[in-house]
Design a protein around this motif. Structure first.
Motif, PDB file in Angstrom:
ATOM      1  N   ARG A 227       0.830  -1.208   0.000  1.00  0.00           N
ATOM      2  CA  ARG A 227       0.000   0.000   0.000  1.00  0.00           C
ATOM      3  C   ARG A 227       0.867   1.262   0.000  1.00  0.00           C
ATOM      4  NH1 ARG A 227      -4.438   2.697  -1.467  1.00  0.00           N
ATOM      5  NH2 ARG A 227      -5.382   3.930   0.184  1.00  0.00           N
ATOM      6  N   VAL A 228       1.913   1.267   0.818  1.00  0.00           N
ATOM      7  CA  VAL A 228       2.809   2.427   0.860  1.00  0.00           C
ATOM      8  C   VAL A 228       3.497   2.612  -0.485  1.00  0.00           C
ATOM      9  CG1 VAL A 228       4.901   3.375   1.907  1.00  0.00           C
ATOM     10  CG2 VAL A 228       3.162   2.309   3.356  1.00  0.00           C
ATOM     11  N   ALA A 229       3.935   1.518  -1.091  1.00  0.00           N
ATOM     12  CA  ALA A 229       4.606   1.620  -2.398  1.00  0.00           C
ATOM     13  C   ALA A 229       3.677   2.210  -3.450  1.00  0.00           C
ATOM     14  CB  ALA A 229       5.100   0.236  -2.830  1.00  0.00           C
ATOM     15  N   ALA A 230       2.390   1.856  -3.375  1.00  0.00           N
ATOM     16  CA  ALA A 230       1.418   2.408  -4.324  1.00  0.00           C
ATOM     17  C   ALA A 230       1.143   3.875  -4.050  1.00  0.00           C
ATOM     18  CB  ALA A 230       0.119   1.603  -4.248  1.00  0.00           C
ATOM     19  N   LEU A 231       1.098   4.251  -2.775  1.00  0.00           N
ATOM     20  CA  LEU A 231       0.829   5.639  -2.398  1.00  0.00           C
ATOM     21  C   LEU A 231       2.018   6.548  -2.690  1.00  0.00           C
ATOM     22  CD1 LEU A 231      -0.917   5.099   1.067  1.00  0.00           C
ATOM     23  CD2 LEU A 231      -1.996   6.058  -0.970  1.00  0.00           C
ATOM     24  N   ALA A 232       3.218   5.997  -2.593  1.00  0.00           N
ATOM     25  CA  ALA A 232       4.422   6.837  -2.691  1.00  0.00           C
ATOM     26  C   ALA A 232       5.468   6.186  -3.577  1.00  0.00           C
ATOM     27  CB  ALA A 232       4.982   7.081  -1.294  1.00  0.00           C
ATOM     28  N   PRO A 233       5.301   6.259  -4.892  1.00  0.00           N
ATOM     29  CA  PRO A 233       6.334   5.706  -5.792  1.00  0.00           C
ATOM     30  C   PRO A 233       7.666   6.427  -5.658  1.00  0.00           C
ATOM     31  CG  PRO A 233       4.661   6.946  -7.018  1.00  0.00           C
ATOM     32  CD  PRO A 233       4.146   6.807  -5.625  1.00  0.00           C
ATOM     33  N   ASP A 234       7.638   7.637  -5.062  1.00  0.00           N
ATOM     34  CA  ASP A 234       8.862   8.419  -4.872  1.00  0.00           C
ATOM     35  C   ASP A 234       9.359   8.354  -3.437  1.00  0.00           C
ATOM     36  OD1 ASP A 234       6.698   9.751  -3.799  1.00  0.00           O
ATOM     37  OD2 ASP A 234       7.343  11.741  -4.447  1.00  0.00           O
ATOM     38  N   LEU A 235       9.001   7.308  -2.698  1.00  0.00           N
ATOM     39  CA  LEU A 235       9.391   7.197  -1.289  1.00  0.00           C
ATOM     40  C   LEU A 235      10.901   7.352  -1.141  1.00  0.00           C
ATOM     41  CD1 LEU A 235       7.958   6.511   1.478  1.00  0.00           C
ATOM     42  CD2 LEU A 235       8.875   4.207   1.177  1.00  0.00           C
ATOM     43  N   ALA A 236      11.319   8.234  -0.231  1.00  0.00           N
ATOM     44  CA  ALA A 236      12.747   8.523  -0.079  1.00  0.00           C
ATOM     45  C   ALA A 236      13.421   7.636   0.954  1.00  0.00           C
ATOM     46  CB  ALA A 236      12.936   9.989   0.306  1.00  0.00           C
ATOM     47  N   ALA A 237      12.686   7.265   2.005  1.00  0.00           N
ATOM     48  CA  ALA A 237      13.298   6.487   3.086  1.00  0.00           C
ATOM     49  C   ALA A 237      12.207   5.935   3.986  1.00  0.00           C
ATOM     50  CB  ALA A 237      14.268   7.342   3.887  1.00  0.00           C
ATOM     51  N   VAL A 238      12.600   4.989   4.834  1.00  0.00           N
ATOM     52  CA  VAL A 238      11.730   4.482   5.890  1.00  0.00           C
ATOM     53  C   VAL A 238      12.436   4.741   7.218  1.00  0.00           C
ATOM     54  CG1 VAL A 238      10.453   2.510   6.796  1.00  0.00           C
ATOM     55  CG2 VAL A 238      10.946   2.650   4.346  1.00  0.00           C
ATOM     56  N   VAL A 239      11.733   5.366   8.158  1.00  0.00           N
ATOM     57  CA  VAL A 239      12.288   5.644   9.486  1.00  0.00           C
ATOM     58  C   VAL A 239      11.490   4.834  10.496  1.00  0.00           C
ATOM     59  CG1 VAL A 239      12.909   7.420  11.153  1.00  0.00           C
ATOM     60  CG2 VAL A 239      12.845   7.982   8.717  1.00  0.00           C
TER      61      VAL A 239
END
Length: 389
Positions: A227-239
């Motif tokens: 779901r996160v990958a679909a929402l944010a194809p430009d995801l920069a990092a996971v904290v």
């Protein structure tokens, strides 16, 4: 007979965003007499929102007093420049406040804006701090104790002379549009609660104990990651919180996002529930009824041997500031626990403490919060679980 007044206004936030308040003083220009004071809390918000609120309160009081001309004096260069039309408003959350102020300006024959140093705005600043301490006064009635709230006639003369030597007073013509040519990018935090553990399924307090994901929890984490990958194809990092149930959830998100970096932030760790760790609500209520009641009534009260929500909130705000500073203008996933995510959402929504016991967050649920560089906040989603269906 026309009445010319000086409006000195200020606002502040302890945390930016944090508990905020404004203050405004209306002074008769000819005599230096304080005609009205206004101050009030504006919940949990930013300095800029509080400053605009002080301006609006001061203009409202001046209008109610029948003023025809207003000299606004503030130590907020941002508000002065934006209301003077020289700076555009990049934060969409401030535009409605600026529009309200612009409508109030139309009630007067003349309005001018002057920036003054903070040390010459002490009366309004004191009222703003009083509001942040829980005070409230919205009465436009004359103030009896002029000496403590306003300058003497001699001091006023000095200040007017100093203003004349400083920046010129600007007669305001509100701009046709408050919007800038391009919006400044927000920092988007996709808040993800870790997947289910054995203690989650049994509804037990799970704080600092390092409990792993259950098999079902891992399935939930994988679904949240997609779901996160679909929402944010430009995801920069996971904290992530350092505890393994969050770290495992974060690893799934990073994998689904194509191998983005994973960072650990100690401030995201769950509340320490002390002697209540591993127990159900019913067990705690039976064994510690008085302590449980005090805990439910006040965020300053900690479980025996544990940590109060007030203490958690303080470290969470520090963690949020550090994460935002490191990833400004990007989209990041933040994996944490129930209490930290609730406290982040409470601040973002300017909600009361009752919010903490009324909001339910599912394992692997997703919430989204945007934060702009000037501190404005927009909550996009709370506890999205569509991916778990």
């Amino acid at each position: 007979m026309s009445l010319r007044v000086i409006v000195e206004a200020d606002g502040g936030s302890r945390g930016n965003p944090g508990p905020a308040g404004y203050g405004a003083v209306v002074i008769e220009a000819a005599t230096g007499q304080v005609l009205a004071e206004r101050f009030d809390s504006v919940g949990v918000t930013t300095n800029n929102v509080a400053e605009y609120s002080g301006l609006i309160a001061g203009l409202e009081a001046a209008a109610e007093l029948g003023a025809s001309a207003v000299d606004v004096r503030m130590d907020s260069k941002l508000v002065v420049e934006q209301m003077s039309g020289r700076w555009q408003i990049k934060n969409p959350g401030l535009r409605p406040l600026a529009a309200t102020a612009a409508q109030l300006i139309k009630k007067f024959d003349e309005v001018g804006f002057t920036w003054i140093p903070r040390e010459r705005n002490k009366a309004a600043d004191a009222l703003a701090n009083k509001a942040m301490d829980g005070g409230r006064s919205v009465s436009p009635q004359p103030v009896a104790d002029v000496a403590t709230a306003a300058p003497s006639a001699k001091d006023l003369a000095r200040r007017i002379a100093a203003d004349a030597a400083g920046p010129a007073r600007v007669t305001v013509t509100p701009p046709a549009s408050w919007a800038p040519p391009a919006m400044t990018a927000a920092t988007r935090m996709i808040l993800v609660r870790h997947g289910e553990t054995g203690m989650t399924a049994e509804k037990r307090y799970s704080g600092r104990g390092d409990v792993p994901l259950s098999a079902h929890g891992l399935t939930q984490a994988e679904a949240a990651a997609r779901r996160v990958a679909a929402l944010a194809p430009d995801l920069a990092a996971v904290v992530t919180s350092p505890l393994s149930r969050c770290a495992a959830t974060a690893a799934e998100i990073a994998r689904a996002a194509g191998g983005v970096p994973v960072e650990t932030e100690a401030g995201l760790i769950e509340c320490d529930f002390g002697e209540w760790e591993g127990r159900t609500f019913a067990e705690v209520r039976e064994r510690w009824p008085a302590e449980m009641q005090r805990w439910l009534e006040s965020t300053a009260v900690a479980p025996p041997g544990g940590e109060s929500f007030k203490a958690v909130a303080k470290r969470i705000r520090g963690a949020r500031a550090a994460i935002t500073a490191a990833h400004e203008g990007t989209t990041i996933a933040v994996v944490s626990h129930v209490s930290p995510i609730k406290l982040l959402l409470q601040d973002a929504l300017a909600a009361s403490d009752a919010f903490l016991h009324r909001l339910f967050l599912e394992p692997a649920g997703i919430s989204i919060v945007d934060t702009w560089p000037d501190g404005n906040v927009a909550v996009r989603t709370v506890n999205d679980t569509a991916h778990l269906a």
